[in-house]
Design an enzyme around this catalytic site. Structure first.
Site, short mmCIF file in Angstrom:
data_model
loop_
_atom_site.label_atom_id
_atom_site.label_comp_id
_atom_site.label_asym_id
_atom_site.label_seq_id
_atom_site.Cartn_x
_atom_site.Cartn_y
_atom_site.Cartn_z
N HIS A 48 17.15 6.79 49.51
CA HIS A 48 16.20 7.85 49.49
C HIS A 48 15.44 7.93 48.21
CE1 HIS A 48 18.20 10.37 52.55
NE2 HIS A 48 19.32 9.91 51.92
N LYS A 100 9.76 23.38 46.43
CA LYS A 100 10.58 21.94 46.16
C LYS A 100 10.94 21.82 44.83
CE LYS A 100 7.18 19.85 48.02
NZ LYS A 100 7.46 19.01 49.29
N ARG A 101 11.82 20.78 44.59
CA ARG A 101 12.37 20.56 43.27
C ARG A 101 11.28 20.27 42.34
NH1 ARG A 101 14.16 15.21 42.00
NH2 ARG A 101 13.89 14.57 44.04
N LYS A 142 6.30 15.15 42.21
CA LYS A 142 6.04 15.93 43.36
C LYS A 142 4.58 16.86 43.15
CE LYS A 142 10.64 16.31 45.02
NZ LYS A 142 10.53 15.89 46.53
N THR A 156 11.53 16.68 53.99
CA THR A 156 11.86 17.38 55.10
C THR A 156 10.99 18.77 55.15
OG1 THR A 156 13.97 17.84 53.87
CG2 THR A 156 13.59 15.78 55.56
N LYS A 190 9.72 21.17 58.32
CA LYS A 190 10.22 22.74 58.45
C LYS A 190 8.61 23.74 58.71
CE LYS A 190 14.06 21.79 55.92
NZ LYS A 190 14.68 21.88 54.52
#
Length: 1001
Positions: free
Chosen positions: A545, A738-739, A744, A849, A853
């Protein structure tokens, strides 16, 4: 006044129930109007006279079978005998068998004011031959001819009727535990799902399971009773599924993951079992609102981010696709942490999600295994062969907690088994009696620490040790459990092991399971190395991952030797044999051998590369997006790919459309279903492509906008509740949840917001009229030891405070940080979003992911060509997504040239605002500014201009609502590929070689 009726031996004893608080009608009668009863459910109170009682009962019994069909093919016989038994009237019944018949006959007899003393039940599958010993309620045989005639009539109507629509037959299985025919007959139907039956189940749990008073019963207790009644239905399916798996003996899949971010279970279970409507009505009549009580459920704190949410989606699809699969993980007492924001700073608190218990789980105290740590390894000789024995220095017990996972439109219900750590020795009485009270409970505390917290801070040696102990704890229990199950069915037939077992490692965390399985096979079951390794390499598969080398898990050899001495021996042996394979292929290429070695040696420190161990031991290695799978073959696993190219493949992630569209966004579900003509898309997401032909339909676009606005109103309400900031639903909802991590690039988002704010401040009132209003939402947790991520959270909050309090800006721009972002919040935020940011530096995100969504719910994406964004753009069309930034192959060159790169003046201006204290806390934010103006590893400065240009395109598109709505519809229409149903079907076919095993209808 509401009445709760309690049935005892066929009679009804009404008890008055005091009304609840004014906002509830109170607990209504568990048994309501007889016209709404299904066959066999009517029970009446004893009447003053036997004659009037049996007259009414006879009428009710006949009405209860109003669905009577033409007479059954076989004869129906009802005979009475008052001679054989001195106390009871004997009724002999012969008729065709059908599901639930024994219970229905018993109910009719009770309705006819008869007590059943005993029953002798015989059937050959197609016919019943039952004998009932009955007497009147007041005692004595039934001798009145009129009453006997009424009994005969009622029974004949029942016996000739077709089965009740609410009586669903359960499958029959062979029993190896003696005669279980009576039990199978009594439990030959599933629990009924009509409103009355549901109410009876709920109120029974209120009184008998929870021991609560009917006079005082709040919403939380209503939630618990409702959940327990649903769990009863899950257990029926769970038992039948596991029995069927055992009978058919298929190859089973075991999914090992440190995280399972399940979210709430109530609504998901109601929808999957297709009982949401009767449950809502049942609760309404009892004085409760389903939506309100569902809010009383705590999110299961079993994960953190995408890894755990993916695992949860996988379980949903495994169950829906009828795969014989189980999930295995840890039952964390406190989760990762509960995030609170105080003065803009993240604070971590324990997540007490288990304080009031978890009604969905089933504690299996009899399913427990010893887990060993520390100690030393001794060697002995047995039957001429060397045998290793691990003499552990510490031992704890792993206890199983099962969580049923239902599928959609199937009776299959698979299992998530979570392990809780308990002490092998619960209490040291000797220490207690000598006054050492702390030592008396020390072993208990030390053991329970293992399953207390997800991802303990590993900056210290103790933190690293605890993480490794956690990983070994759960994989050791899992492997012992799987091996036991295999041996029960196939004692000593190890050749069958790979055809019956498949382990999937979800990232590197469960990789110690490779060494554990080798230990169990060799040390406990006396297999030789060659055979044990053959079996191990056939059953393990590994999902990677990450693309970041620094994210690949490594453990110090010194720690491994101390904590798991036998496993370290095995890993050394695996590595030695593997390197012989490398030498056989490449000769004495010592540089390559050093690069590929499972044991990394750098100076005096040695570490175990867990990802390398996983690659070496697995028959399959997969990435989770097309670009990610190519990157790992070219970078972190390049040497292994050259050695074993056949091992590597791609399995693009997905999400379950059930939770993430059909269940969390009912208005959109209804609109899609009405337009497509059916709801088959809930199991076949590719059918959403049918929406594309309606994308330009003005009427459909208007309906689409109304649905989105309804979702925005719901999201706005939640935002205000969580942050205290009231936002306008007329603004564009721009979301990044998100984290929190530098790659990110929440930081890029914040810099873009500051730039937008600065531009608005410089505009005249007339110019501001053309600005597209924005509500910017950021949410996510920073790891407790990740200081930079915590600084970014503080920056978001500081910028938000400045913007939200500026009267010049008003509703043109808002920025909020949503605390403690979790699944339940996502289920509200995602349907209401219009723009979602997935802006990681290209080549750093494995898949993602949440982007799937958001796209599924008609939200447009602004993002880089990273992770699954690449495939989303291919599927929905480049015209329906806002792509910006450097591409993955350009990133290495840009990093090399970053020192000489001159950022755009707009970037420098934004950084200057932060450095000079425009938002306060300039000293605290200084490391952030330094990071993006010196090395800038994640290329925030390089992508800044491209990013704000893409945001300008967003504004222009949003002003044209017809264009924007069309893009939104096309986004939803193009996400068919991104269902975990497709992903899991590919895993089953290409990696696990597992076939569906559906419980028969």
């Amino acid at each position: 006044m509401p009445v709760l009726q309690k049935q005892v031996l066929g009679s009804s004893l009404p008890r008055s129930v005091a009304p609840r608080a004014a906002h509830h009608a109170g607990l209504k009668a568990a048994v309501c109007a007889s016209a709404r009863r299904s066959p066999g459910q009517q029970r009446i109170s004893p009447a003053p006279s036997v004659h009037s009682a049996r007259s009414r009962a006879s009428t009710v019994a006949v009405k209860a079978v109003a669905e009577a069909a033409p007479p059954s093919t076989g004869p129906v016989q009802v005979k009475f005998d008052n001679e054989t038994d001195p106390v009871f009237t004997v009724i002999d019944i012969e008729a065709d068998n059908k599901a639930g018949l024994l219970s229905s006959i018993s109910a009719v007899l009770r309705d006819l004011a008869l007590e059943v003393g005993k029953a002798l039940v015989e059937n050959d599958g197609s016919r019943i031959h039952d004998r009932f010993y009955v007497q009147r309620l007041g005692g004595g045989k039934v001798t009145d001819s009129q009453q006997l005639k009424e009994i005969t009539t009622a029974l004949e109507v029942l016996l000739k009727s077709k089965p009740s629509s609410s009586a669903v037959a359960r499958p029959k299985f062979e029993s190896k535990q003696g005669d279980t025919s009576r039990m199978q007959t009594l439990m030959d139907t599933y629990m009924k799902n009509d409103v009355i039956s549901i109410q009876e189940n709920i109120v029974n749990h209120v009184e008998y399971t929870m021991a609560r008073s009917r006079y005082k019963f709040d919403d939380f207790e209503a939630y618990q009773a409702t959940a327990l009644s649903l769990r009863d239905r899950l257990i029926e399916r769970w038992n039948d599924t596991q029995t069927y798996f055992k009978e058919k003996d298929p190859k089973r899949v075991y999914y090992l993951s440190m995280e399972f971010l399940m979210g709430r279970s109530l609504m998901n279970t109601l929808y999957n079992l297709d009982v949401a409507e009767p449950y809502a009505e049942a609760l309404r009549e009892l004085g409760y609102n389903l939506e309100h009580i569902s809010e009383k459920e705590r999110d299961a704190a079993l994960g953190n981010g995408g890894l755990g949410r993916l695992a949860a989606c996988f379980l949903d699809s495994m169950a829906t696709l009828n795969l014989p699969a189980w999930g295995y993980g840890i039952r964390y007492t406190y989760g990762m942490f509960r995030q609170s924001i105080v003065n803009g700073f993240q604070h971590e608190q324990p997540d007490y999600w288990l304080t009031f218990g978890n009604p969905w789980e089933i504690e299996r105290l009899i399913v427990s295994y010893p887990i060993k740590f520390y100690g030393h390894v001794s060697v002995a000789t047995e039957d001429g062969r060397q045998v290793f024995k691990w003499n552990a220095g510490e031992q704890v017990t792993a206890v199983a907690y099962d969580n049923p996972i239902p599928g959609f439109e199937t009776r299959n219900c698979i299992n998530l088994r979570l392990w809780a750590a308990k002490p092998s020795k619960e209490f040291d009485l000797e220490a207690f009696n000598t006054g050492d009270y702390v030592a008396a409970i020390l072993s208990k505390q030390r053991a329970e620490t293992l399953s207390s917290v997800l991802y303990p801070d590993d900056r210290t040696y103790e933190g690293k040790e605890l993480r490794l102990k956690q990983q070994h704890f759960f994989v050791s229990a899992t492997i012992q459990d799987v091996v036991r199950r295999f041996i029960e069915t196939h004692p000593n037939n190890w050749d069958l092991f790979p055809s019956k077992v498949a382990f999937q490692l979800n990232d590197t965390h469960p990789t110690i399971g490779v060494a554990e399985l080798m230990r169990v096979l060799m040390d406990e079951h006396k297999l030789g190395w060659t055979k044990a390794w053959e079996l191990t390499t056939k059953v393990f598969a590994f999902t990677n991952h990450t693309v970041l080398p620094e994210a690949l898990e490594k453990w110090p050899v010194s720690l491994m030797e101390k904590l798991l001495p036998r496993h370290m021996q095995i890993i050394y042996d695996i590595n030695w044999r593997f390197l012989q394979v490398v030498r056989g292929k490449y000769g004495d290429d010592w540089e390559r051998i050093s690069r590929m070695s499972i044991i990394e040696e750098s100076g005096s420190d040695k570490t175990v590369r867990m990802a390398y161990l996983a690659v070496v031991a697995s028959h399959s290695v997969n990435g989770v997006a097309a670009i990610h799978s190519e990157i790992i073959k070219e970078t972190i696993f390049n040497d292994f790919y050259k050695l074993w190219p056949e091992k590597f493949q791609n399995k693009t992630n997905g999400v379950t459309q059930r939770r993430w569209l059909a269940f969390c966004n009912p208005p959109l579900r209804q609109l899609i279903t009405s337009k497509l003509g059916s709801d088959h898309w809930i199991k076949d997401l590719y059918q959403l492509k049918g929406l594309a032909q309606h994308a330009d339909d003005a009427a459909f676009q208007e309906e689409w906008r109304k649905v989105k606005h309804t979702a925005k109103e719901r999201a706005a309400t939640m935002i205000e509740r969580l942050t205290g900031v009231k936002v306008s639903t007329d603004a564009l909802f721009d979301i990044q949840v998100k984290r929190i991590h530098e790659y990110k690039r929440q930081l890029l988002n914040v810099l873009g917001i500051i730039h937008r704010y600065d531009q608005i401040k410089k505009m005249s009132p007339e110019q501001r009229k053309s600005v597209v209003p924005r509500v910017c939402v950021i949410g996510g947790k920073a790891a407790p030891g990740y200081e930079m991520a915590k600084r970014i959270i503080k920056l978001v909050c500081a910028v938000g405070d400045k913007i939200n309090g500026d009267p010049d800006v008003g509703n043109l721009l808002k920025l909020v940080f949503v605390p403690d972002y979790n699944v339940s919040i996502a289920e509200v935020i995602i349907p209401g979003s219009e723009l979602s940011q997935h802006i990681s530096t290209a080549g750093t995100e494995a898949s993602g992911t949440s982007n799937m969504k958001f796209a599924m719910n008609g939200c447009l994406i602004i993002g880089t060509l990273d992770g699954a964004n690449v495939e989303i753009a291919e599927e929905i069309g480049n015209d329906n997504i806002f792509i910006f930034g450097a591409k993955a192959h350009e990133v290495p060159t840009l990093r090399k040239g970053r020192a000489t790169f001159r950022p755009d003046p707009r970037f420098d201006a934004v950084v200057k605002m932060i450095r000079t204290g425009y938002f306060g806390w300039e000293d605290y934010f200084s490391p952030i500014c330094d990071a993006i103006t010196t090395s800038d590893y994640y290329l925030v400065a390089n992508d800044f201009v491209s990013y704000i240009e893409a945001q300008a395109k967003v504004d222009a598109s949003y002003k044209d609502q017809k264009k924007w709505t069309r893009m939104s519809i096309m986004s939803t229409a193009g996400v068919g590929k991104f269902s975990t149903d497709r992903t899991i079907a590919e895993y089953a076919k290409d990696i696990w070689h597992a076939e569906p095993c559906q419980v028969p209808e």
